[in-house]
Write a protein that holds these residues in place. Structure first.
Motif, PDB file in Angstrom:
ATOM      1  N   LEU A 133      41.126  16.164  21.242  1.00 33.89           N
ATOM      2  CA  LEU A 133      41.186  17.014  20.069  1.00 33.89           C
ATOM      3  C   LEU A 133      42.348  17.987  20.234  1.00 33.89           C
ATOM      4  CD1 LEU A 133      37.352  17.710  19.760  1.00 33.89           C
ATOM      5  CD2 LEU A 133      38.692  15.938  18.596  1.00 33.89           C
ATOM      6  N   LEU A 134      42.461  18.936  19.368  1.00 33.17           N
ATOM      7  CA  LEU A 134      43.502  19.950  19.509  1.00 33.17           C
ATOM      8  C   LEU A 134      43.276  20.754  20.785  1.00 33.17           C
ATOM      9  CD1 LEU A 134      43.687  21.309  15.850  1.00 33.17           C
ATOM     10  CD2 LEU A 134      45.298  19.769  16.969  1.00 33.17           C
ATOM     11  N   TYR A 135      44.358  21.022  21.498  1.00 32.49           N
ATOM     12  CA  TYR A 135      44.247  21.827  22.709  1.00 32.49           C
ATOM     13  C   TYR A 135      45.203  23.025  22.602  1.00 32.49           C
ATOM     14  CZ  TYR A 135      48.509  19.326  24.142  1.00 32.49           C
ATOM     15  OH  TYR A 135      49.779  18.787  24.203  1.00 32.49           O
ATOM     16  N   PRO A 136      44.847  24.161  23.231  1.00 33.75           N
ATOM     17  CA  PRO A 136      45.691  25.360  23.116  1.00 33.75           C
ATOM     18  C   PRO A 136      46.795  25.390  24.163  1.00 33.75           C
ATOM     19  CG  PRO A 136      43.684  25.901  24.282  1.00 33.75           C
ATOM     20  CD  PRO A 136      43.574  24.441  23.907  1.00 33.75           C
ATOM     21  N   VAL A 137      47.937  25.919  23.790  1.00 32.96           N
ATOM     22  CA  VAL A 137      49.017  26.260  24.715  1.00 32.96           C
ATOM     23  C   VAL A 137      49.432  27.690  24.397  1.00 32.96           C
ATOM     24  CG1 VAL A 137      49.814  23.878  24.952  1.00 32.96           C
ATOM     25  CG2 VAL A 137      50.804  25.332  23.176  1.00 32.96           C
ATOM     26  N   TYR A 138      50.058  28.337  25.382  1.00 33.68           N
ATOM     27  CA  TYR A 138      50.334  29.760  25.255  1.00 33.68           C
ATOM     28  C   TYR A 138      51.844  30.002  25.284  1.00 33.68           C
ATOM     29  CZ  TYR A 138      45.400  29.729  26.171  1.00 33.68           C
ATOM     30  OH  TYR A 138      44.053  29.463  26.085  1.00 33.68           O
ATOM     31  N   PRO A 139      52.430  30.325  24.127  1.00 38.25           N
ATOM     32  CA  PRO A 139      53.891  30.471  24.046  1.00 38.25           C
ATOM     33  C   PRO A 139      54.401  31.656  24.863  1.00 38.25           C
ATOM     34  CG  PRO A 139      52.895  30.241  21.867  1.00 38.25           C
ATOM     35  CD  PRO A 139      51.786  30.491  22.831  1.00 38.25           C
ATOM     36  N   HIS A 140      55.619  31.508  25.337  1.00 38.97           N
ATOM     37  CA  HIS A 140      56.308  32.611  25.997  1.00 38.97           C
ATOM     38  C   HIS A 140      57.782  32.535  25.619  1.00 38.97           C
ATOM     39  CE1 HIS A 140      58.312  30.040  29.022  1.00 38.97           C
ATOM     40  NE2 HIS A 140      57.183  29.369  29.047  1.00 38.97           N
ATOM     41  N   GLY A 141      58.410  33.657  25.536  1.00 41.88           N
ATOM     42  CA  GLY A 141      59.811  33.683  25.149  1.00 41.88           C
ATOM     43  C   GLY A 141      60.759  33.478  26.291  1.00 41.88           C
ATOM     44  N   SER A 142      60.334  33.814  27.503  1.00 45.19           N
ATOM     45  CA  SER A 142      61.194  33.687  28.674  1.00 45.19           C
ATOM     46  C   SER A 142      60.310  33.704  29.899  1.00 45.19           C
ATOM     47  CB  SER A 142      62.194  34.844  28.738  1.00 45.19           C
ATOM     48  OG  SER A 142      61.506  36.075  28.913  1.00 45.19           O
ATOM     49  N   ALA A 143      60.937  33.455  31.056  1.00 44.54           N
ATOM     50  CA  ALA A 143      60.171  33.489  32.306  1.00 44.54           C
ATOM     51  C   ALA A 143      59.582  34.878  32.541  1.00 44.54           C
ATOM     52  CB  ALA A 143      61.066  33.089  33.472  1.00 44.54           C
ATOM     53  N   ALA A 144      60.348  35.910  32.202  1.00 46.89           N
ATOM     54  CA  ALA A 144      59.859  37.279  32.409  1.00 46.89           C
ATOM     55  C   ALA A 144      58.684  37.609  31.513  1.00 46.89           C
ATOM     56  CB  ALA A 144      60.993  38.265  32.173  1.00 46.89           C
ATOM     57  N   ALA A 145      58.590  36.904  30.364  1.00 47.85           N
ATOM     58  CA  ALA A 145      57.527  37.204  29.399  1.00 47.85           C
ATOM     59  C   ALA A 145      56.242  36.450  29.680  1.00 47.85           C
ATOM     60  CB  ALA A 145      58.013  36.875  27.988  1.00 47.85           C
ATOM     61  N   LEU A 146      56.234  35.614  30.720  1.00 48.27           N
ATOM     62  CA  LEU A 146      55.031  34.830  30.988  1.00 48.27           C
ATOM     63  C   LEU A 146      53.826  35.719  31.261  1.00 48.27           C
ATOM     64  CD1 LEU A 146      56.423  31.873  33.098  1.00 48.27           C
ATOM     65  CD2 LEU A 146      55.069  31.691  31.027  1.00 48.27           C
ATOM     66  N   ALA A 147      54.071  36.860  31.887  1.00 48.55           N
ATOM     67  CA  ALA A 147      52.945  37.745  32.182  1.00 48.55           C
ATOM     68  C   ALA A 147      52.401  38.404  30.925  1.00 48.55           C
ATOM     69  CB  ALA A 147      53.388  38.816  33.169  1.00 48.55           C
ATOM     70  N   ASP A 148      53.131  38.330  29.845  1.00 48.07           N
ATOM     71  CA  ASP A 148      52.731  39.002  28.621  1.00 48.07           C
ATOM     72  C   ASP A 148      52.236  38.036  27.550  1.00 48.07           C
ATOM     73  OD1 ASP A 148      53.588  41.471  29.741  1.00 48.07           O
ATOM     74  OD2 ASP A 148      55.651  40.966  29.206  1.00 48.07           O
ATOM     75  N   ILE A 149      51.851  36.836  27.925  1.00 49.22           N
ATOM     76  CA  ILE A 149      51.382  35.879  26.933  1.00 49.22           C
ATOM     77  C   ILE A 149      50.103  36.403  26.278  1.00 49.22           C
ATOM     78  CG2 ILE A 149      52.411  33.881  28.055  1.00 49.22           C
ATOM     79  CD1 ILE A 149      49.711  33.212  29.218  1.00 49.22           C
ATOM     80  N   PRO A 324      59.335  26.712  40.369  1.00 49.29           N
ATOM     81  CA  PRO A 324      58.253  27.620  40.788  1.00 49.29           C
ATOM     82  C   PRO A 324      56.986  27.385  39.978  1.00 49.29           C
ATOM     83  CG  PRO A 324      59.899  28.818  39.507  1.00 49.29           C
ATOM     84  CD  PRO A 324      60.469  27.453  39.763  1.00 49.29           C
ATOM     85  N   PRO A 325      55.835  27.225  40.624  1.00 56.34           N
ATOM     86  CA  PRO A 325      54.582  27.007  39.896  1.00 56.34           C
ATOM     87  C   PRO A 325      54.188  28.228  39.071  1.00 56.34           C
ATOM     88  CG  PRO A 325      54.364  26.392  42.214  1.00 56.34           C
ATOM     89  CD  PRO A 325      55.645  27.148  42.084  1.00 56.34           C
ATOM     90  N   ALA A 326      53.911  28.008  37.791  1.00 60.71           N
ATOM     91  CA  ALA A 326      53.522  29.104  36.904  1.00 60.71           C
ATOM     92  C   ALA A 326      52.181  29.704  37.302  1.00 60.71           C
ATOM     93  CB  ALA A 326      53.470  28.618  35.462  1.00 60.71           C
ATOM     94  N   SER A 327      51.356  28.938  38.007  1.00 59.79           N
ATOM     95  CA  SER A 327      50.059  29.470  38.439  1.00 59.79           C
ATOM     96  C   SER A 327      50.231  30.727  39.279  1.00 59.79           C
ATOM     97  CB  SER A 327      49.298  28.407  39.233  1.00 59.79           C
ATOM     98  OG  SER A 327      50.113  27.868  40.260  1.00 59.79           O
ATOM     99  N   ILE A 328      51.337  30.814  40.030  1.00 59.49           N
ATOM    100  CA  ILE A 328      51.563  31.965  40.908  1.00 59.49           C
ATOM    101  C   ILE A 328      52.122  33.143  40.133  1.00 59.49           C
ATOM    102  CG2 ILE A 328      52.916  32.811  42.864  1.00 59.49           C
ATOM    103  CD1 ILE A 328      52.698  30.019  44.093  1.00 59.49           C
TER     104      ILE A 328
END
Length: 399
Positions: A133-149, A324-328
């Motif tokens: 079914l539909l699954y969610p993804v979380y947009p980010h504008g840049s690598a630095a913005a990943l923490a602000d998703i 680099p793994p985004a999990s970290i």
């Protein structure tokens, strides 16, 4: 790379191999990799001197510039046919964008499919599972913005976005002619097991045969709430968003190969077909060890298959171990000695970059790494809770 190495890389890696503790070995590599990754003022002077010498040589009569050594995944690499459109990732090389292979279905019967690049898929053991079914993804504008998703406003998608490569960890017989019957018996048992458990979308056996297990339109039970990020979004539920491809093999430690040439070839043409069909960027073709996490202890590497020796180049992909793994750096996961010991000499580069990125992000927010990690981990738990709630709602609608 515009830096001139003052200490040979091979020397540093050889010294690292003498350090018994895997985490201390990783720290040593991170400290000393700076020597060749960061240009000092002396290195810049040497680089300028080298450029001046090159210009002098170019003006000399009869001087010829040697042909550059191409990356094996480059479309012009002499080992590839001229018509090949091998994938190249800007994240892995930083030069060329992805070029998708041109592969189409040639023929299809009830039991088999054939494709223009030579791929043949056996459909006799297909076992439908829950529809994707539909699954969610979380947009980010840049690598630095990943923490602000923003976990409250995800995007919703339905098509597979990438591939996770696995190993079956099944019993192995010697790959020799005298073991042929045993190889076939084990292979049939593996097919039966993964079919019963809907483990993967595709299985590549020891002879390089490709079997479709779970239809691409369905979800396979292969990656759980794993984590990966591409240039635009973060994926947190790779069961739904990525296809699972398993090699019938066992994980080998370090850099020892875990697959044979027949399996490498099968994985290459299967990957070409899937990337052509779904327009998957090669940066989303990753190994289970790269994306696997344990939410209970917040450590990466819950599964370690293909932790350090996946044949990226052999199957037409750039080496994603340096990513680099985004999990970290997006969700604050950490890693332990057991996982580092399983990574060999390649995946450590991605781990080191993820650590450096997290430290930079923490410093930019005037936080300690531990404070910043706690914020990221809270963010992940919010995402995980939302995913579980959505899954429960889907199950209720089906009953």
């Amino acid at each position: 790379m515009h830096a001139v190495a003052l200490i040979p890389r091979t020397y540093i890696e050889r010294k690292a191999g003498q350090i018994v503790d895997p985490v201390e070995r990783l720290r040593y590599l991170r400290r000393n990799s700076w020597v060749w990754l960061q240009p000092s003022w002396r290195q810049r002077k040497l680089s300028a001197l080298g450029l001046a010498m090159l210009l002098v040589c170019l003006m000399m009569p009869g001087y010829q510039v040697s042909r550059p050594v191409l990356h094996p995944a480059h479309p012009a690499y002499p080992g590839l046919p001229p018509a090949s459109t091998a994938p190249v990732s800007t994240s892995a090389i930083g030069i060329l964008p992805d070029v998708f292979p041109d592969v189409w279905q040639v023929d299809k019967t009830r039991d088999f499919e054939t494709y223009s690049n030579g791929l043949r898929i056996d459909n006799r053991f297909t076992a439908p599972n829950q529809k994707r079914l539909l699954y969610p993804v979380y947009p980010h504008g840049s690598a630095a913005a990943l923490a602000d998703i923003d976990t409250r406003h995800p995007e919703w998608r339905s098509e597979p976005a990438g591939i996770v490569y696995h190993t079956t960890e099944s019993d192995q017989a010697r790959f020799t002619a005298d073991e042929n019957e045993r190889l076939k018996r084990i292979g049939q048992a593996v097919i039966g097991f993964v079919k019963q458990n809907h483990n993967y979308h595709f299985l590549i056996d020891r002879f390089g045969q490709v079997f479709r297990i779970v239809p691409e339109s369905d979800v396979a039970n292969h990656a759980g709430y794993s984590i990966w990020s591409d240039n635009s979004v973060v994926f947190v539920n790779l069961n739904s968003s990525f296809l699972g491809v398993a090699f019938e093999t066992q994980t080998q430690r370090g850099d020892l190969p875990s697959a044979n040439p027949a399996q490498d070839h099968a994985a290459r043409i299967l990957t070409e077909m899937l990337r052509s069909k779904y327009r998957m960027p090669q940066s989303n073709c990753v190994t289970h060890a790269q994306v696997s996490v344990n939410p209970d202890n917040m450590l990466v590497g819950y599964h370690t298959d293909w932790a350090g020796n996946f044949p990226f180049l052999a199957i037409g992909l750039n080496d994603n171990y340096t990513v680099p793994p985004a999990s970290i750096y997006a969700f604050g996961f950490d890693y332990d000695r057991v996982f580092v010991h399983a990574t060999g000499v390649r995946l450590w580069q991605g781990l080191a970059q993820a650590d450096d990125r997290m430290q930079s992000q923490a410093a930019a927010r005037s936080l300690s790494v531990s404070q910043y990690r706690a914020i990221l981990q809270k963010k992940y738990k919010e995402v995980l809770a939302a995913l579980k709630a959505a899954s429960a709602n889907d199950n209720n609608h089906e009953t």
